[in-house]
Scaffold this active site. Sequence first.
Site, PDB file in Angstrom:
ATOM      1  N   ARG A 298       0.823  -1.234   0.000  1.00  0.00           N
ATOM      2  CA  ARG A 298       0.000   0.000   0.000  1.00  0.00           C
ATOM      3  C   ARG A 298       0.849   1.272   0.000  1.00  0.00           C
ATOM      4  O   ARG A 298       0.427   2.315   0.503  1.00  0.00           O
ATOM      5  CB  ARG A 298      -0.953   0.023   1.191  1.00  0.00           C
ATOM      6  CG  ARG A 298      -1.980  -1.096   1.166  1.00  0.00           C
ATOM      7  CD  ARG A 298      -3.174  -0.812   2.044  1.00  0.00           C
ATOM      8  NE  ARG A 298      -3.910  -2.045   2.248  1.00  0.00           N
ATOM      9  CZ  ARG A 298      -3.715  -2.849   3.297  1.00  0.00           C
ATOM     10  NH1 ARG A 298      -2.832  -2.533   4.216  1.00  0.00           N
ATOM     11  NH2 ARG A 298      -4.406  -3.964   3.401  1.00  0.00           N
ATOM     12  N   LYS A 320       1.453  11.124 -11.268  1.00  0.00           N
ATOM     13  CA  LYS A 320       0.713  10.125 -12.040  1.00  0.00           C
ATOM     14  C   LYS A 320       1.576   8.887 -12.213  1.00  0.00           C
ATOM     15  O   LYS A 320       2.728   8.987 -12.640  1.00  0.00           O
ATOM     16  CB  LYS A 320       0.335  10.675 -13.415  1.00  0.00           C
ATOM     17  CG  LYS A 320      -0.833  11.636 -13.382  1.00  0.00           C
ATOM     18  CD  LYS A 320      -1.310  11.909 -14.812  1.00  0.00           C
ATOM     19  CE  LYS A 320      -2.412  12.951 -14.828  1.00  0.00           C
ATOM     20  NZ  LYS A 320      -2.831  13.254 -16.214  1.00  0.00           N
ATOM     21  N   ARG A 418      -5.258  21.306 -14.214  1.00  0.00           N
ATOM     22  CA  ARG A 418      -4.291  20.292 -14.634  1.00  0.00           C
ATOM     23  C   ARG A 418      -4.683  19.676 -15.969  1.00  0.00           C
ATOM     24  O   ARG A 418      -3.835  19.188 -16.709  1.00  0.00           O
ATOM     25  CB  ARG A 418      -4.177  19.197 -13.558  1.00  0.00           C
ATOM     26  CG  ARG A 418      -3.107  18.169 -13.880  1.00  0.00           C
ATOM     27  CD  ARG A 418      -2.737  17.316 -12.685  1.00  0.00           C
ATOM     28  NE  ARG A 418      -1.710  16.367 -13.079  1.00  0.00           N
ATOM     29  CZ  ARG A 418      -1.052  15.579 -12.246  1.00  0.00           C
ATOM     30  NH1 ARG A 418      -1.309  15.628 -10.966  1.00  0.00           N
ATOM     31  NH2 ARG A 418      -0.133  14.754 -12.679  1.00  0.00           N
ATOM     32  N   ASN A 422      -3.086  18.315 -20.810  1.00  0.00           N
ATOM     33  CA  ASN A 422      -3.382  17.260 -21.775  1.00  0.00           C
ATOM     34  C   ASN A 422      -3.498  17.788 -23.210  1.00  0.00           C
ATOM     35  O   ASN A 422      -3.950  17.069 -24.095  1.00  0.00           O
ATOM     36  CB  ASN A 422      -4.661  16.530 -21.368  1.00  0.00           C
ATOM     37  CG  ASN A 422      -4.454  15.703 -20.125  1.00  0.00           C
ATOM     38  OD1 ASN A 422      -3.447  15.007 -20.007  1.00  0.00           O
ATOM     39  ND2 ASN A 422      -5.375  15.789 -19.186  1.00  0.00           N
ATOM     40  N   HIS A 429      -2.946  10.301 -27.755  1.00  0.00           N
ATOM     41  CA  HIS A 429      -3.191   8.954 -27.215  1.00  0.00           C
ATOM     42  C   HIS A 429      -3.872   8.063 -28.240  1.00  0.00           C
ATOM     43  O   HIS A 429      -3.561   6.876 -28.344  1.00  0.00           O
ATOM     44  CB  HIS A 429      -4.046   9.031 -25.950  1.00  0.00           C
ATOM     45  CG  HIS A 429      -3.277   9.409 -24.720  1.00  0.00           C
ATOM     46  ND1 HIS A 429      -3.875   9.917 -23.591  1.00  0.00           N
ATOM     47  CD2 HIS A 429      -1.952   9.341 -24.449  1.00  0.00           C
ATOM     48  CE1 HIS A 429      -2.947  10.143 -22.670  1.00  0.00           C
ATOM     49  NE2 HIS A 429      -1.772   9.817 -23.172  1.00  0.00           N
ATOM     50  N   HIS A 442       5.726   8.649 -27.296  1.00  0.00           N
ATOM     51  CA  HIS A 442       4.667   9.470 -26.710  1.00  0.00           C
ATOM     52  C   HIS A 442       4.794  10.943 -27.110  1.00  0.00           C
ATOM     53  O   HIS A 442       3.826  11.578 -27.536  1.00  0.00           O
ATOM     54  CB  HIS A 442       4.676   9.323 -25.184  1.00  0.00           C
ATOM     55  CG  HIS A 442       3.692  10.213 -24.506  1.00  0.00           C
ATOM     56  ND1 HIS A 442       2.333  10.072 -24.673  1.00  0.00           N
ATOM     57  CD2 HIS A 442       3.853  11.287 -23.681  1.00  0.00           C
ATOM     58  CE1 HIS A 442       1.702  11.002 -23.974  1.00  0.00           C
ATOM     59  NE2 HIS A 442       2.603  11.754 -23.366  1.00  0.00           N
TER      60      HIS A 442
END
Lengths: 539, 539
Positions: A298, A320, A418, A422, A429, A442
């Site tokens: 965890r 992320k 945020r 993107n 993507h 990427h």
Amino acid sequence: MKQRIFLVGLTGSGKTTTAPLVAARLGWPWVDLDHLIEERAGETIPQMFARSVGEFRRMEAALLAEVAAREPVVVATGGGAVLDDANRELMHAAGTMVALEVTAETAIQRVKARGPFPPLLAGGDAEGRWRRMREERAPYYAEADFIIDANDPDPQRVADRVLAGMAARGHITAQVAPEIIPVPLPQTPYEISVAWGALGRLAEQIAALGLPQRLTIITDTTVADLFLPGVLAQMQGAGMAAQVITVPAGEASKSVEQLSAIYDELIAARHERGEGIIALGGGVVGDLAGYAAATYLRGVPLIHVPTTLLAQVDSSIGGKTGINHPMAKNAIGAFYQPRAVIIDPAALLSLDDRLLREGWGEIIKYAAALDAELFEHLEARAGTILSRAPEWLTSIIARCARLKAEIVSRDEREAGPRMLLNYGHTIGHALEALTGYGTLLHGEAVFLGMAAEARIAGRLGMIPAELVARQDALSRAAGSPQAIPPLAPEAILEATRVDKKTRGGRVRWVLPTGIGAATTRSDVPDELVIDVLRAWQAL
Amino acid sequence: MKQRIFLVGLTGSGKTTTAPLVAARLGWPWVDLDHLIEERAGETIPQMFARSVGEFRRMEAALLAEVAAREPVVVATGGGAVLDDANRELMHAAGTMVALEVTAETAIQRVKARGPFPPLLAGGDAEGRWRRMREERAPYYAEADFIIDANDPDPQRVADRVLAGMAARGHITAQVAPEIIPVPLPQTPYEISVAWGALGRLAEQIAALGLPQRLTIITDTTVADLFLPGVLAQMQGAGMAAQVITVPAGEASKSVEQLSAIYDELIAARHERGEGIIALGGGVVGDLAGYAAATYLRGVPLIHVPTTLLAQVDSSIGGKTGINHPMAKNAIGAFYQPRAVIIDPAALLSLDDRLLREGWGEIIKYAAALDAELFEHLEARAGTILSRAPEWLTSIIARCARLKAEIVSRDEREAGPRMLLNYGHTIGHALEALTGYGTLLHGEAVFLGMAAEARIAGRLGMIPAELVARQDALSRAAGSPQAIPPLAPEAILEATRVDKKTRGGRVRWVLPTGIGAATTRSDVPDELVIDVLRAWQAL
């Protein structure tokens, strides 16, 4: 550390091939000692040898001393230069001595390809002579600061090992002030440091975080080849016990299977809850190792040590982490903040050119979506944008890290601003997914995605055509791929729908509203997207 | 809702077998209408039928009205009671009408086992007569509040379906004030509600959280069988679209494979980032669905709806989610807080007795490690500790939830006081691992672990022997298993070392220092642990 590199090694180890490649990345001059001797002597080395070996050695010593006075410089020495105690002392005192090591087979093959055998190998049984020479000189090469495997047929890889070995040992210094960027998250504040030479002080920095002496480094085959020997030498020197988990390089490693293998190794090694995981590598390693750190027991302490430009400006920052589902990139993951992000721009000296360019995809994203000043600054330097100069890399990386840290600390979970990060990623993507992860890098996909999304904004009247052209020009200067893969626009549109940003079945687009400004929109008609893609592909 | 349950169904559907089992769990009286008729009439039903069917039906109606005036009551009606419109109206007005549905094969087999065929099936072709009767009466049974499958050979399972069906539709009310427990985590505050009847208002409560109308319910086969029809009926009534993912019941579902299957289904259904995941079930479902929610798209809203005592008092609270590694329980996981925890003690009416007892393992843990008052309260009620009375269950569950919420909000990541909640878990996890997960239930392992760990504390002089005896006695009253599995003490000790609490290779034990008090210690000698285990096993 002085800015001089001396490449030593036996005949055929590739010193003369490697030196200019190393020098090119550093932007330093280079010199081949044997060539210099021939030039000064006005005769060839075989001629000098036939006349007097002693005289040759004296001249070699004198010219080594001469070039060792230059700075910066990369020197390819002659194979016998290490025989002289004074020469070795000189090289150690003046800079870094790197030994290139090859097998007899590699050496003889290379020497043969160059023409007649040099004096010491001539006269039959060249391979036997070479082996005896190796035996005799091995103790001297062992005195090098470090030794690298130089058998690789790609000389750039050999040069990269030299550069990475230098970086991982703190041997490439530069007078650039480090930048410390705080990420003031309420529960998990931490710092990003962007510091030329940081990789050479990694053990020290980890110790300063107060973590236990046992830790696990997760890296990939490419990065392990480049940096691991230097990093492990440091850890050992600092009394740390590092377990290493190496995954295959490439996006395919962001899989459930690879993740499971990491858990197996962590459990087998009894990695404990307080012990750190070092994610040493690019975006794939950062996402995968970060997710393993987030979910093993965890959550165990995580330190990002990004070694690619993309990871340094983007993926290592913001928490992320995740892996891919066969049907959706990054579909499985967690927000998990590291204890520290340690960024060394010097690590980029050994970065493959294509990987350097893809990193610029994300940098231009920051500029285009968030930072008009940066955009104009990059336009002004477009001609040398891909330079690896210490000040340039450090300042650009720190600027992007600061932008991202600032947005992330306002919006850790991507509920608001945020999302603007993107930009280029919806189409990006989709392109990655449709071409199969790893075909397009990427950052390359982001370049193409931004080009498409700027055109969508243009068609919606959000920005003038001139702005699309400026973004295109800057992207081109930074090495953007020029052609979108030949995919059906309908397929691209369909692939955008599995995006994580989708809400109520509608794709949330990030679209520019000017230079350095963007917004989100969910009302972009499907037909318009298809039209834009078709028109752009037709070019 | 009135406290009356009328079981209706054809001959052989199991009304008379089911009614007392339902009544026992509720602590209500029950009555079999046919028996009551025979008793009052002083003759058997075949005798009355032979004389006058009309008179029988009149008497049936009169006595149904009589028992429908009692409250609470569970009534097993006769097969034909539903034929009369007035009877059906009466049952609907007085309480809940539950139809038991069986196949002709099941019914004939059961009726045959009882002795001679009853009047309506006598005279040859009993199965044909039964089928015609079903056809005739089907519309009347369809008027029931709900229908359950009563074919199960285990009558308790049929009773559980009735009880669960009642709970899932909000048909078992009680005058017990709900308890709302805030969990004031700084970034993710939420509420735990412990409310008798909450499951019957689930759709409404989810809507109140402001989540989208699309959601996914993750549950297991056992829980789906019990609660899903009622829950889905509610969702449908509220206009919600619920996808259901059902995993096999049991600890083995906390696996990488099952998790992958869940991701596949979420992606296939295009579950979006804002849409909720409802974890409907016990600890396994909570951990697995919670971890899926934590990691799918880097986190989607999670609502815990625990349906076992263990999940209600412990595993649904505190944000621990995870799955097992073949070599270590819960080795893979995340801290992930739900949007809400909705606890309905009425869900426990249909809980298997063994699962009720194991839940008490965690309750006694709270008492023994943290709450002397609770410990003494439980000692005073030891004789009826396993009661399922609404006030008792609600108060105990709320007390434990409050204890855990309070500790979790002080120490979300288990850096300090939260560790005390692991009392009994070091040995407990080792026993679970060594016997193969699922052999011992988790709560059973905790009971045994606490017994062993209390003895370790005793041997270390931390508590007197009398206290070990008190804990043993209370555990016994709550249904603790009495014998530790016949495992080598050395193997148990070795298995404790993979525990997540291990630091620097030393096991961190949670040991009692008195009633309701505990501390952690890392200095317990291996030999002492082995000695204690051996002595205890020898008893």
